[in-house]
Design a protein around this motif. Structure first.
Motif, PDB file in Angstrom:
ATOM      1  N   ILE A 247      35.178  25.542  31.308  1.00 50.06           N
ATOM      2  CA  ILE A 247      35.790  26.867  31.159  1.00 50.06           C
ATOM      3  C   ILE A 247      34.730  27.915  30.919  1.00 50.06           C
ATOM      4  O   ILE A 247      34.750  29.014  31.518  1.00 50.06           O
ATOM      5  CB  ILE A 247      36.818  26.852  29.994  1.00 50.06           C
ATOM      6  N   ASP A 248      33.778  27.606  30.045  1.00 47.74           N
ATOM      7  CA  ASP A 248      32.686  28.553  29.746  1.00 47.74           C
ATOM      8  C   ASP A 248      31.856  28.837  30.995  1.00 47.74           C
ATOM      9  O   ASP A 248      31.467  29.984  31.256  1.00 47.74           O
ATOM     10  CB  ASP A 248      31.808  28.011  28.632  1.00 47.74           C
ATOM     11  N   GLU A 249      31.550  27.782  31.755  1.00 44.08           N
ATOM     12  CA  GLU A 249      30.753  27.950  32.980  1.00 44.08           C
ATOM     13  C   GLU A 249      31.511  28.798  33.991  1.00 44.08           C
ATOM     14  O   GLU A 249      30.909  29.606  34.708  1.00 44.08           O
ATOM     15  CB  GLU A 249      30.414  26.577  33.570  1.00 44.08           C
ATOM     16  N   ASN A 250      32.816  28.615  34.057  1.00 46.23           N
ATOM     17  CA  ASN A 250      33.636  29.378  34.993  1.00 46.23           C
ATOM     18  C   ASN A 250      33.641  30.866  34.617  1.00 46.23           C
ATOM     19  O   ASN A 250      33.580  31.743  35.488  1.00 46.23           O
ATOM     20  CB  ASN A 250      35.056  28.828  35.006  1.00 46.23           C
ATOM     21  N   LYS A 251      33.710  31.132  33.316  1.00 46.79           N
ATOM     22  CA  LYS A 251      33.699  32.519  32.850  1.00 46.79           C
ATOM     23  C   LYS A 251      32.368  33.197  33.198  1.00 46.79           C
ATOM     24  O   LYS A 251      32.332  34.355  33.611  1.00 46.79           O
ATOM     25  CB  LYS A 251      33.915  32.574  31.342  1.00 46.79           C
ATOM     26  N   LYS A 252      31.262  32.454  33.039  1.00 44.99           N
ATOM     27  CA  LYS A 252      29.941  33.003  33.309  1.00 44.99           C
ATOM     28  C   LYS A 252      29.750  33.307  34.807  1.00 44.99           C
ATOM     29  O   LYS A 252      29.013  34.215  35.181  1.00 44.99           O
ATOM     30  CB  LYS A 252      28.845  32.030  32.852  1.00 44.99           C
ATOM     31  N   SER A 253      30.406  32.498  35.657  1.00 44.49           N
ATOM     32  CA  SER A 253      30.228  32.667  37.098  1.00 44.49           C
ATOM     33  C   SER A 253      31.018  33.847  37.663  1.00 44.49           C
ATOM     34  O   SER A 253      30.811  34.254  38.806  1.00 44.49           O
ATOM     35  CB  SER A 253      30.648  31.375  37.828  1.00 44.49           C
ATOM     36  N   LYS A 254      31.936  34.384  36.853  1.00 44.87           N
ATOM     37  CA  LYS A 254      32.755  35.517  37.335  1.00 44.87           C
ATOM     38  C   LYS A 254      32.076  36.850  37.078  1.00 44.87           C
ATOM     39  O   LYS A 254      31.268  37.002  36.188  1.00 44.87           O
ATOM     40  CB  LYS A 254      34.115  35.476  36.642  1.00 44.87           C
TER      41      LYS A 254
END
Length: 254
Positions: A247-254
């Motif tokens: 989830i954290d990685e997904n947030k950073k990629s946005k």
């Protein structure tokens, strides 16, 4: 077509949801050190049964199968894949809930169509993951875990409900690193419905004595139930950690 069957049980309460008719298949390629059914290892043992004979047995007790159905276990049911598939297909025609209790060891991606046919008539898979570490899995079972983990991902990708079971054995799987890694792996299984972390027991020892076999784990003591609860919490922490990381990685990629 006939299958090689060890035995049947008409009042199974720990083999999937509800009260179930349990069919124990003969034959298993694994040699788990804590196996409590060594008499099912050889596919040549037991008795031969047709699909219709097994379904007739089910019909004779079906009024007692409250919220249940048929569970195929073993041994390893997928060692007799064609027979198992025919059984589940005919069971589904009769509206029977089907559950497969398997190690997943025989899964073969080169025969993917055969497994896709099987899971179309399979309502639930109870999948035993013996050890998350491949080398340790080989020591414990005599086999790699690669097919097993691939089968878990296959079931997830096909939308098949999965119920994971893992036995915690002192000095073998009772290890926080391995338990945490198991949880991380389970984050990949989108169709995970339940997780049973079970304490190792020694109830199979008398059967080895009856068969004139040496019990592989010798005097390894049973695991306390509270230790199994603690182990399950470690698995869950690994699962949650991996999901949070994604989830954290997904947030950073946005």
């Amino acid at each position: 077509m006939v299958g090689h069957i060890h035995s049947t049980e008409s009042f199974g309460t720990v083999d999937g949801p509800g009260i179930r008719f349990v069919i124990f298949f003969q034959g298993c390629p694994m040699r788990c050190l804590y196996c409590h059914n060594p008499d099912t290892w050889s596919v040549k043992g037991g008795m031969t049964k047709t699909v219709d004979e097994l379904l007739a047995e089910y019909d004779s007790v079906k009024e007692f199968m409250r919220d249940g159905g048929i569970t195929c276990t073993g041994g390893e049911p997928m060692l007799q894949l064609e027979f198992l598939t025919e059984l589940f297909e005919k069971a589904k025609e009769k509206g029977i809930h089907t559950c497969l209790d398997t190690s997943g060891i025989t899964f073969n991606e080169k025969k993917i169509a055969d497994y896709e046919r099987l899971v179309k008539s399979t309502d639930l898979v109870m999948l035993d993951i013996k050890h998350i570490d491949d080398e340790e899995h080989k020591k414990l079972t005599g086999q790699s875990n690669k097919n097993i983990l691939a089968f878990a991902r296959f079931l997830s990708d096909r939308g098949v409900s999965v119920w994971i079971r893992h036995v915690v054995v002192p000095n073998i799987t009772d290890n926080d690193e391995y338990l945490f890694r198991l949880g991380q792996f389970l984050a990949d299984i989108k169709t995970l419905k339940a997780l049973d972390v079970l304490p190792y027991h020694t109830m199979g020892k008398p059967k080895y004595e009856q068969l004139g076999m040496e019990y592989p784990l010798g005097d390894t003591p049973p695991l306390d139930k509270q230790e199994a609860v603690r182990a399950r919490n470690v698995v869950i922490s690994g699962l949650k950690s991996e999901l949070k990381k994604r989830i954290d990685e997904n947030k950073k990629s946005k």
